[in-house]
Design an enzyme around this catalytic site. Structure first.
Site, mmCIF file in Angstrom:
data_model
loop_
_atom_site.group_PDB
_atom_site.id
_atom_site.type_symbol
_atom_site.label_atom_id
_atom_site.label_comp_id
_atom_site.label_asym_id
_atom_site.label_seq_id
_atom_site.Cartn_x
_atom_site.Cartn_y
_atom_site.Cartn_z
ATOM 1 N N ILE A 171 -70.282 69.922 15.150
ATOM 2 C CA ILE A 171 -70.833 68.817 14.553
ATOM 3 C C ILE A 171 -70.995 67.774 16.011
ATOM 4 O O ILE A 171 -72.053 67.087 16.268
ATOM 5 C CB ILE A 171 -70.293 68.161 13.542
ATOM 6 C CG1 ILE A 171 -70.295 69.045 12.313
ATOM 7 C CG2 ILE A 171 -70.992 66.897 13.097
ATOM 8 C CD1 ILE A 171 -69.582 68.550 10.997
ATOM 9 N N CYS A 218 -63.442 64.670 14.203
ATOM 10 C CA CYS A 218 -61.923 65.763 14.230
ATOM 11 C C CYS A 218 -61.555 65.954 13.083
ATOM 12 O O CYS A 218 -61.770 65.257 12.039
ATOM 13 C CB CYS A 218 -61.243 65.030 15.250
ATOM 14 S SG CYS A 218 -60.593 63.247 14.626
ATOM 15 N N PRO A 219 -60.684 67.084 13.022
ATOM 16 C CA PRO A 219 -60.166 67.449 11.455
ATOM 17 C C PRO A 219 -58.960 66.594 11.120
ATOM 18 O O PRO A 219 -58.275 65.687 12.229
ATOM 19 C CB PRO A 219 -59.618 68.785 11.558
ATOM 20 C CG PRO A 219 -59.562 69.121 13.169
ATOM 21 C CD PRO A 219 -60.580 68.263 14.039
ATOM 22 N N SER A 246 -65.709 62.365 9.091
ATOM 23 C CA SER A 246 -64.896 63.584 9.319
ATOM 24 C C SER A 246 -64.067 63.404 8.033
ATOM 25 O O SER A 246 -64.366 64.401 6.808
ATOM 26 C CB SER A 246 -64.407 63.596 10.440
ATOM 27 O OG SER A 246 -63.443 62.182 10.486
ATOM 28 N N ARG A 247 -63.033 62.563 7.869
ATOM 29 C CA ARG A 247 -62.200 62.698 6.768
ATOM 30 C C ARG A 247 -61.615 61.206 6.956
ATOM 31 O O ARG A 247 -61.282 60.555 7.937
ATOM 32 C CB ARG A 247 -60.826 63.725 6.816
ATOM 33 C CG ARG A 247 -61.025 65.210 6.720
ATOM 34 C CD ARG A 247 -61.605 65.267 5.239
ATOM 35 N NE ARG A 247 -61.775 66.687 4.803
ATOM 36 C CZ ARG A 247 -62.906 67.389 4.948
ATOM 37 N NH1 ARG A 247 -63.884 66.548 5.241
ATOM 38 N NH2 ARG A 247 -63.063 68.728 4.559
ATOM 39 N N ASP A 271 -68.818 57.957 5.639
ATOM 40 C CA ASP A 271 -69.217 58.774 4.406
ATOM 41 C C ASP A 271 -67.841 59.184 3.647
ATOM 42 O O ASP A 271 -67.963 60.064 2.878
ATOM 43 C CB ASP A 271 -69.839 59.995 5.276
ATOM 44 C CG ASP A 271 -70.453 60.930 4.057
ATOM 45 O OD1 ASP A 271 -70.999 60.477 3.029
ATOM 46 O OD2 ASP A 271 -70.101 61.946 4.164
ATOM 47 N N GLU A 276 -60.650 59.621 -2.269
ATOM 48 C CA GLU A 276 -62.006 60.108 -3.143
ATOM 49 C C GLU A 276 -61.766 60.586 -4.314
ATOM 50 O O GLU A 276 -60.999 61.673 -4.443
ATOM 51 C CB GLU A 276 -62.584 60.943 -1.841
ATOM 52 C CG GLU A 276 -62.992 60.170 -0.517
ATOM 53 C CD GLU A 276 -63.676 61.085 0.378
ATOM 54 O OE1 GLU A 276 -63.900 60.854 1.417
ATOM 55 O OE2 GLU A 276 -63.645 62.497 0.251
ATOM 56 N N HIS A 295 -69.103 60.547 0.463
ATOM 57 C CA HIS A 295 -68.950 61.796 1.023
ATOM 58 C C HIS A 295 -70.160 62.857 0.720
ATOM 59 O O HIS A 295 -69.803 63.894 0.278
ATOM 60 C CB HIS A 295 -67.583 62.365 0.511
ATOM 61 C CG HIS A 295 -66.873 63.494 1.415
ATOM 62 N ND1 HIS A 295 -65.453 63.738 1.535
ATOM 63 C CD2 HIS A 295 -67.385 64.554 2.401
ATOM 64 C CE1 HIS A 295 -65.230 64.413 2.329
ATOM 65 N NE2 HIS A 295 -66.385 65.087 2.570
#
Length: 328
Positions: A171, A218-219, A246-247, A271, A276, A295
């Site tokens: 990405i 990044c994760p 990402s998160r 996002d 969530e 998301h």
């Protein structure tokens, strides 16, 4: 809702497949019958945490998006051999425990690369071009009653600005390519060394200091959790824009709110958030210049169809004894 489908293919033994959270993937526009070839499929729209253990107790294959796979939920699932994720991220899985149990876990990497990169620029362009604000102004009658031919809102050109990309996987690489099409300069930070034409790889501090826009790719793991904290935002260029697709867990949200309210940075496009779906009365909802989408960057129907196909092929490879996309 629960749907059970019994299918036996050829001479293969019937396997028990459980899909725990189908509604996180579909508005009735995704075909889950592609999994019928693997055996008996039970589909749940949603599964609460306290329902997981009971629903997977006889499963051999578990397919899920956000459902938590840990010692508590998996301990009574004595037959489970495979967990397939409808996602690239795997922070909902206790990998240490699944390794201990010899449970194969496979994710669906790269299915959403184009969609997420597209969404990154939707967020950037909304901040820079104010399309939503202009549309509201017009629809509310503002242009009808305006004395100006072109009422102005604060807009910016992207040409010549610097985009800093944190995390340079598929990405991040796609985001860089799109940025170059806008004639932007691109800086990138990645934990392992990488090279890419037109991209200058730098240390994090330099990226934050020089970037007009910082985009996170990044994760979420122990190293990245709340990586974007007070110190991180203090090092960003004054007036820069922060983007996170990402998160939510990589961001310390109070620190982000402070950075925007104090005008250290000009805004943020998110996002993802820490919790969530969002909870009521979250302060971040009331902050000017923070754009939030639910998301949804990965959600075009083409993207979700591709995702299901990848998950199906992951199972095929595992059944054939040559698993791919394995998380260890």
């Amino acid at each position: 809702m629960e749907v059970v489908i019994h299918i036996i293919v050829g001479d293969s033994r019937l396997m028990k497949v459980v899909i725990l959270d189908a509604k996180t993937l579909t508005n009735d526009d995704i075909d889950f019958s592609v999994f019928d070839e693997f055996g008996e499929v039970t589909i749940y729209d949603y599964t609460k945490y306290n329902q997981i253990a009971e629903r997977i107790k006889d499963a051999e294959i578990i397919l899920c998006n956000k459902s938590i796979m840990n010692r508590m939920t998996l301990k009574d699932a004595k037959n489970v051999k495979y967990i397939g994720l409808f996602a690239t991220g795997y922070n909902n899985v206790d990998i240490e425990y699944t390794n201990e149990r010899n449970i194969t876990v496979c994710n669906a990497g790269s299915y959403s690369t184009n969609a997420v990169a597209q969404h990154v620029f939707a967020l950037i362009l909304e901040h820079y071009n104010k399309v939503g604000e202009y549309n509201k102004f017009v629809k509310d009658g503002g242009w009808i009653h305006s004395e100006k031919f072109s009422p102005f809102k604060p807009m910016k050109e992207m040409d010549g600005r610097t985009l800093g990309i944190v995390g340079y996987g598929s990405i991040g690489k796609k985001v860089a390519k799109i940025a170059q099409a806008f004639d932007m300069k691109v800086l990138a930070y990645n934990r392992s060394p990488k090279k890419d034409e037109g991209v200058r790889f730098v240390e994090m501090d330099e990226l934050l200091e020089k970037s007009d826009i910082v985009s996170i790719h990044c994760p979420l793991n122990r190293d990245s959790e709340k990586m974007c904290n007070k110190d991180f935002f203090s090092k960003m260029k004054d007036g820069a824009l922060f983007i996170n697709t990402s998160r939510g867990g990589v961001v310390d949200e109070p620190a982000l709110i402070d950075a925007v309210k104090s005008k250290k940075i000009s805004g943020a496009g998110l996002d993802v958030v820490a919790v969530e779906p969002m909870e009521k009365h979250e302060e971040i909802l009331d902050i000017d210049n923070i754009i939030i989408t639910p998301h949804s960057a990965w959600a075009p129907v083409e993207t979700r169809t591709r995702l299901v196909e990848i998950v199906k092929n992951n199972i095929k490879k595992w059944v054939a004894g040559a698993p791919v996309n394995v998380i260890k």
